[in-house]
Design a protein around this motif. Structure first.
Motif, PDB file in Angstrom:
ATOM      1  N   ILE A 161     -34.757 -36.219  -1.013  1.00  0.00           N
ATOM      2  CA  ILE A 161     -33.418 -36.173  -1.962  1.00  0.00           C
ATOM      3  C   ILE A 161     -32.999 -37.648  -1.863  1.00  0.00           C
ATOM      4  N   TYR A 162     -33.276 -38.323  -3.130  1.00  0.00           N
ATOM      5  CA  TYR A 162     -33.212 -39.822  -3.437  1.00  0.00           C
ATOM      6  C   TYR A 162     -31.702 -40.022  -3.958  1.00  0.00           C
ATOM      7  N   LEU A 180     -35.560 -36.571  -7.039  1.00  0.00           N
ATOM      8  CA  LEU A 180     -36.464 -35.958  -5.983  1.00  0.00           C
ATOM      9  C   LEU A 180     -37.906 -36.399  -5.781  1.00  0.00           C
ATOM     10  N   LYS A 181     -38.319 -36.287  -4.618  1.00  0.00           N
ATOM     11  CA  LYS A 181     -39.715 -36.383  -4.225  1.00  0.00           C
ATOM     12  C   LYS A 181     -40.711 -35.762  -5.084  1.00  0.00           C
ATOM     13  N   LEU A 182     -41.687 -36.338  -5.711  1.00  0.00           N
ATOM     14  CA  LEU A 182     -42.390 -35.453  -6.220  1.00  0.00           C
ATOM     15  C   LEU A 182     -43.994 -36.137  -6.279  1.00  0.00           C
ATOM     16  N   SER A 187     -43.583 -32.329  -2.447  1.00  0.00           N
ATOM     17  CA  SER A 187     -42.504 -32.457  -3.267  1.00  0.00           C
ATOM     18  C   SER A 187     -41.180 -31.523  -3.031  1.00  0.00           C
ATOM     19  N   VAL A 188     -40.189 -32.043  -3.245  1.00  0.00           N
ATOM     20  CA  VAL A 188     -38.765 -31.443  -3.275  1.00  0.00           C
ATOM     21  C   VAL A 188     -38.643 -30.550  -4.384  1.00  0.00           C
ATOM     22  N   SER A 189     -38.429 -29.028  -4.542  1.00  0.00           N
ATOM     23  CA  SER A 189     -38.275 -28.406  -5.580  1.00  0.00           C
ATOM     24  C   SER A 189     -36.678 -28.518  -5.862  1.00  0.00           C
ATOM     25  N   PRO A 190     -36.378 -28.658  -7.123  1.00  0.00           N
ATOM     26  CA  PRO A 190     -34.805 -28.767  -7.669  1.00  0.00           C
ATOM     27  C   PRO A 190     -34.234 -27.301  -7.308  1.00  0.00           C
ATOM     28  N   PHE A 191     -34.965 -26.254  -7.178  1.00  0.00           N
ATOM     29  CA  PHE A 191     -34.422 -24.938  -6.876  1.00  0.00           C
ATOM     30  C   PHE A 191     -33.842 -25.000  -5.585  1.00  0.00           C
ATOM     31  N   SER A 192     -34.471 -25.716  -4.558  1.00  0.00           N
ATOM     32  CA  SER A 192     -34.341 -25.706  -3.248  1.00  0.00           C
ATOM     33  C   SER A 192     -32.989 -26.383  -2.850  1.00  0.00           C
ATOM     34  N   VAL A 193     -33.127 -27.611  -3.688  1.00  0.00           N
ATOM     35  CA  VAL A 193     -31.739 -28.380  -3.720  1.00  0.00           C
ATOM     36  C   VAL A 193     -30.432 -27.651  -3.970  1.00  0.00           C
TER      37      VAL A 193
END
Length: 233
Positions: A161-162, A180-182, A187-193
Motif C-alpha cells: 500500500i503505497y 497499490l502493488k501490482l 499484487s494487493v487487491s483494492p477489495f482487500s484494502v
C-alpha cells in the motif's frame, strides 16, 4: 511489428473477463482487416498480451494491450480501424509501436492506481475518515486472507500500500484513492484494502453502491510513475 494500445474499459464492459478481452480484440482486428499474427502449431492463438488483469466488475480508465502483426501497419490508421470495431464500453485511446526487444507490459508494471466510490450505512466526519487512514498507514503489518493456487493463505498487504487517501461528502458518500502493488510477483487487491478500511470504520455499505475504477497502471522508475506507453523509447 508490435503495437501497444492504450484503451478504456468502461461501465458497459466491466464484467468482461481477461479471456473475453482477448477474444474481443482478436475479433475486432479481424473485422478491421488487420494482419494480426498467430502462434504456430495445431491450435494457433493470436499474439495479444494485456497488462495485469482487471478483476471482473472494475472499470479501467487506462488499460494496455500489445498486438503483434505479421506485416508493418500504420499506427495511427490501425488505432482508428481497431477502435471502429470495438463494442460499447471499449475505447482505443492511443497507441505506439513497440521497439524490438522491449519487455512485455507485465514485466515492467509494478503499481496500480484505484479510486473507490461507495455509500456508507452511517455518516462520518472528515476527521474520522482521516484518522482511519492514519491508523491504517501507521501499521507495519496488515494481514488479510488471499486465495492462491495452494488455497487460502494469510498475506501481509501493508508493504504494497503505497498511498491511501479518503474524502467524505454529505456524511456518507465516501471516495478512497489508493496506489497499490501490482506485479507478477504479487499484487494487493483494492477489495482487500477497502475491506480493511471498512473494518477500521466499523461500518457497512449500502447495497449496490460500491464502484471501483482503476485509473492507470504504472512502472515506478527514477522516482516517477510511468505508463506502459511512456516507458517505450
Amino acid at each position: 511489428m508490435r503495437i501497444r494500445f492504450e484503451f478504456s474499459k468502461g461501465d458497459a464492459a466491466r464484467f468482461l473477463s481477461q479471456l473475453d478481452m482477448v477474444r474481443l480484440f482478436e475479433r475486432a482486428a479481424r473485422r478491421a482487416g488487420l494482419p494480426i499474427a498467430y502462434t504456430q502449431g495445431f491450435n494457433p492463438h493470436p499474439k495479444i498480451s494485456f497488462g495485469p488483469a482487471l478483476a471482473v466488475g472494475i472499470i479501467g480508465e487506462r488499460e494496455y494491450a500489445d498486438l503483434e502483426f505479421e506485416s508493418p501497419v500504420d499506427v495511427e490508421k490501425t488505432i482508428l480501424d481497431l477502435g471502429a470495431q470495438m463494442p460499447s464500453g471499449i475505447r482505443i485511446r492511443s497507441g505506439k509501436e513497440v521497439p524490438k526487444g522491449s519487455p512485455s507490459i507485465n514485466a515492467v508494471v509494478d503499481r496500480g492506481e484505484y479510486v473507490i466510490f461507495c455509500v456508507l450505512g452511517t455518516s462520518f466526519s472528515k476527521e474520522e475518515i482521516n484518522n482511519a487512514i492514519l491508523k491504517i498507514l501507521s501499521q507495519k503489518e496488515i494481514h488479510v486472507e488471499k486465495k492462491t493456487k495452494k488455497g487460502m493463505e494469510i498475506k501481509n498487504i501493508r508493504p504494497g500500500i503505497y498511498a491511501l487517501e479518503g474524502e467524505i461528502k454529505s456524511g456518507n458518500l465516501l471516495t478512497v484513492k489508493t496506489l497499490l502493488k501490482l506485479s507478477s510477483s504479487g499484487s494487493v487487491s483494492p477489495f482487500s484494502v477497502f475491506e480493511v478500511f471498512l473494518k477500521e470504520l466499523n461500518v457497512s455499505l449500502e447495497q449496490g453502491s460500491l464502484k471501483i475504477v482503476r485509473k492507470g497502471i504504472f512502472a515506478y522508475q527514477g522516482g516517477r510513475l510511468l505508463t506502459p506507453l511512456e516507458i517505450l523509447h
